[in-house]
Design an enzyme around this catalytic site. Structure first.
Site, PDB file in Angstrom:
ATOM      1  N   ALA A 164       0.821  -1.222   0.000  1.00 14.69           N
ATOM      2  CA  ALA A 164       0.000   0.000   0.000  1.00 14.69           C
ATOM      3  C   ALA A 164       0.854   1.271   0.000  1.00 14.69           C
ATOM      4  CB  ALA A 164      -0.949  -0.022   1.201  1.00 14.69           C
ATOM      5  N   ALA A 165       1.674   1.439   1.048  1.00 12.93           N
ATOM      6  CA  ALA A 165       2.453   2.674   1.158  1.00 12.93           C
ATOM      7  C   ALA A 165       3.473   2.774   0.033  1.00 12.93           C
ATOM      8  CB  ALA A 165       3.155   2.726   2.518  1.00 12.93           C
TER       9      ALA A 165
ATOM     10  N   CYS B 241      -6.493  -6.120   3.103  1.00  9.75           N
ATOM     11  CA  CYS B 241      -7.651  -6.154   4.004  1.00  9.75           C
ATOM     12  C   CYS B 241      -8.742  -7.075   3.477  1.00  9.75           C
ATOM     13  CB  CYS B 241      -8.228  -4.761   4.189  1.00  9.75           C
ATOM     14  SG  CYS B 241      -7.027  -3.598   4.834  1.00  9.75           S
TER      15      CYS B 241
ATOM     16  N   ARG C 181       3.642   3.414 -15.598  1.00 13.65           N
ATOM     17  CA  ARG C 181       4.136   4.495 -14.746  1.00 13.65           C
ATOM     18  C   ARG C 181       5.661   4.578 -14.721  1.00 13.65           C
ATOM     19  NH1 ARG C 181      -0.384   4.093  -9.791  1.00 13.65           N
ATOM     20  NH2 ARG C 181      -2.115   3.812 -11.249  1.00 13.65           N
TER      21      ARG C 181
ATOM     22  N   VAL D 100      15.748  -6.486   0.880  1.00 11.17           N
ATOM     23  CA  VAL D 100      16.795  -5.566   1.364  1.00 11.17           C
ATOM     24  C   VAL D 100      17.219  -6.019   2.752  1.00 11.17           C
ATOM     25  CG1 VAL D 100      17.316  -3.183   2.013  1.00 11.17           C
ATOM     26  CG2 VAL D 100      15.942  -3.655  -0.034  1.00 11.17           C
TER      27      VAL D 100
ATOM     28  N   ASN E 270      -1.711   4.282   2.849  1.00 14.95           N
ATOM     29  CA  ASN E 270      -1.818   4.923   1.533  1.00 14.95           C
ATOM     30  C   ASN E 270      -1.465   6.406   1.604  1.00 14.95           C
ATOM     31  OD1 ASN E 270      -2.832   2.883  -0.404  1.00 14.95           O
ATOM     32  ND2 ASN E 270      -4.470   2.678   1.077  1.00 14.95           N
TER      33      ASN E 270
END
Lengths: 448, 448
Positions: free
Chosen positions: A10-11, A42, A69, A79, A304
């Protein structure tokens, strides 16, 4: 500029998309350790029934992010460390190690499943015991229940996910026992409102064991033996929904300070202590709108929103992320459960002198068919008389009515100002005095 | 003290009850011209179907007000004049005239049905043509449709009541034609949102004639011939829902100033120009929360709230009634229609320079079944950037989501503050970015 984002749910994808909107030229790299980005986590519990498809949770594929995009999404890239001095991230993927430079770094590592130590559990992951956090978790569980529809499921943990999954496992035909270590489920919910959730569980044949810890799980033939502090349960499926913790290890290892619950501490512009490193989403902390303190709410809107703003602020902007109230809702069979602001036991530790009230009001005009009773609980601060918390439980409208309370808290409204709101009325949708107004009138009296 | 209240529906009985709560000793007299007090007038359309009972709209009977609250309710008492100099009301009842003294007087005379001149209508009231304003209107109409279920109904007027009645007449099996004199129904609704209401009418087989005036109605055998500016309609039932006007004649005759729409002008404490006379409910005006101007909104919450405060202020208190936003909602078949604050055509006359935006958003998470699209329209003021109006139309949640917009307007929130709200999210109840937040982000851009 070279922007590196760690984590693509999301983020992370909100950050990447916003960065691209702002600057067509920036090189944007998203490193995601799983094979999925940008999915509706969710929704996982709701995709277990046979007529639902887990893949529908996929919002935009990695390929579309690349094509449409120009975001360089790299899947299967874990990572492992941040080299702040060199401004590089170090990690591993299937083909080997990598070391990548960044000008700005956004950590969107999310949260990870946490469970208390349960003997035998490690051997059963994916083989009878399942988490439900990632899309891949969803696929694995979906395949398992499709192959052998569960007859007796044990859900460990009675939070949102545990209860939502319980409803959907019941829909699959399973008998469900929910085991919760805390003395009560949903401890933030006032007792009367919690009672309604318990009643709803009973009405749908769900067994709920509170104050009960799972000590071990072992396979015996086709059965799983779940040994708890209150006896042994037999199941053919165990869902582990004991909660999540911030995935803040990368930041901690890089000596970045942590905030509430061990989440990465960020300022109002989503910056960590390192001016080139931002954090957003479930891995980062937030500021509470009432107390001003660091809190950790792993909730989708915040993820978000903070991702989007971090993706903007890396360009030197100073867009402030708003404080949070932890506004949340969930469905549990025929009930809507919702909260915003402080719960009763959060107020005193935050130094607030509060008083609470509770009312039971109709969700529709009394003479209009259907609907039922909405329980509304309000928390007001004595000396300021402002509303600081609200919970609602009822068969309808709680998940939307809570927003009005959230707006009132965020605006700093007093009980009187809440009571003065001009809210909508029509017989199919409520009584002429909205339940929130009825509650406000009681809060005024309690504050007097 | 002797308190006289003229009118015993929402505002009147709220005033009487509140006065009794405050002072056990005051002599409280309610003069009601009909035989009913304290009923849910907004429920009238919903009691037309055969499985519904009109009498269920009765909240508390006159006898219970007498017995339990010692309120002297006198039915069939029509007040004809106020003698301000003598502080007396003058009127008539079945047994003769009356003249009654007051120390304080509260006018709660409500609103009356208004219809344009239609030839032949006067002879048909109750004999084929019906209003739907009072409980007695409801009984008469209910008896008529029970005796002869309508096959072809004509509803004159496409306001809330006309449309709610249309839905319920369809439920009775009638073909319904709605005739509206204005060029459009619901002129306050933005065109796209209005289009959804029109589509819903079409989907349910309702014929809608706008820009059409009814010129005459005549009986021909068992039929009613409704002659309009666009031809003649044949019906067996005509519902006249052309609107209401403030019942302010008593006040006007007593030289009390009137405000918007000819409603009795009151100050924030519900006082008229005469210190001993208050007015509350649908007969009185209100102050708009955005413009500060006198407005007239005959809506239930305002009626109850202003009645209650008037019943308190007659004791010398100075409780201020909050300004209004005209927040309202109604159901039209499978649609919820809601508004709050200013409409597009009200802003400019009020001296506001505004900009509006419109979005279409999902009422649930995209991957969650059911629900549909919610149309959200927002109006923002350019120089202050504050939200000043909102309309919503959709298959669910509009009637409750509108309350959050109402709270935001009443709090004076800017588009940015609206966008910063921490609203609830769960897949069954909305997308992670609530439709209101999506709309706010568009309003921010439009205001830039």
């Amino acid at each position: 500029m070279k922007l590196v984002i760690v984590g693509g749910v999301a983020a992370g994808m909100s950050a990447a998309s916003q960065a691209r909107r702002i600057d067509p030229a920036t090189e944007i790299l998203v490193l995601e350790k799983t094979q999925d980005v940008s999915y509706g986590a969710c929704g996982l519990p709701y995709k277990l029934p046979p007529d639902e498809r887990m893949e529908d949770l996929q919002v935009i594929t990695a390929q579309r992010f690349r094509d449409e995009r120009r975001i360089d999404v790299r899947l299967g890239h874990t990572v492992l460390a941040i080299d702040r001095a060199a401004r590089q991230v170090v990690g591993r993927h299937a083909d080997g190690d990598f070391r990548l430079a960044y000008d700005k770094l956004i950590l969107c590592t999310g949260a990870r499943v946490w469970s208390p130590p349960i003997a035998g559990l490690d051997d059963l992951w994916g083989q009878g015991a399942y988490p439900l956090k990632t899309l891949e978790d969803g696929r694995v569980l979906k395949a398992a229940v499709a192959a052998a529809p569960p007859k007796r499921a044990v859900v460990i943990g009675a939070g949102y996910i545990g209860l939502e999954a319980t409803e959907n496992l019941r829909a699959l035909g399973a008998a469900v026992t929910v085991v919760e270590a805390l003395p009560e489920i949903l401890p933030w919910l006032p007792a009367t409102l919690r009672g309604r959730v318990l009643d709803e569980a009973g009405r749908h044949g769900v067994e709920l064991l509170t104050g009960t810890r799972v000590e071990s799980i072992a396979r015996q033939g086709r059965d799983l033996l779940v040994q708890t502090t209150r006896g042994t349960l037999t199941a053919d499926l165990v869902l582990v929904a004991t909660g999540v913790r911030p995935e803040a290890g990368l930041a901690a290892d890089a000596d970045l300070p942590l905030g509430a619950a061990g989440a990465i501490a960020v300022d109002d512009c989503l910056r960590t202590a390192d001016a080139d490193i931002y954090a957003a989403g479930d891995c980062a902390d937030a500021r509470h709108a009432v107390t001003g303190r660091s809190v950790w709410f792993p909730l989708a809107l915040r993820a978000n929103r903070s991702g989007k703003l971090a993706g903007e602020n890396v360009f030197g902007r100073e867009r402030r992320v708003p404080p949070v109230l932890g506004t949340a809702a969930f469905k549990f069979f025929g009930l809507e459960v919702a909260r915003t602001g402080l719960s009763g036991d959060e107020a005193a530790p935050a130094g607030l002198d509060t008083v609470s009230i509770e009312v039971l009001a109709s969700t529709r005009a009394g003479y209009y068919g259907g609907g039922g009773k909405l329980s509304v609980w309000l928390l007001g601060e004595r000396h300021t008389r402002r509303l600081v918390g609200c919970c609602m439980v009822g068969p309808e409208s709680a998940a939307h009515r809570i927003d009005t309370a959230a707006a009132a808290i965020q605006a700093g409204m007093t009980a009187e100002q809440l009571y003065d709101l001009d809210l909508a009325y029509a017989p199919p949708f409520g009584p002429s005095w909205s339940p929130l107004l009825v509650a406000a009138s009681q809060l005024i009296k309690a504050l007097d």
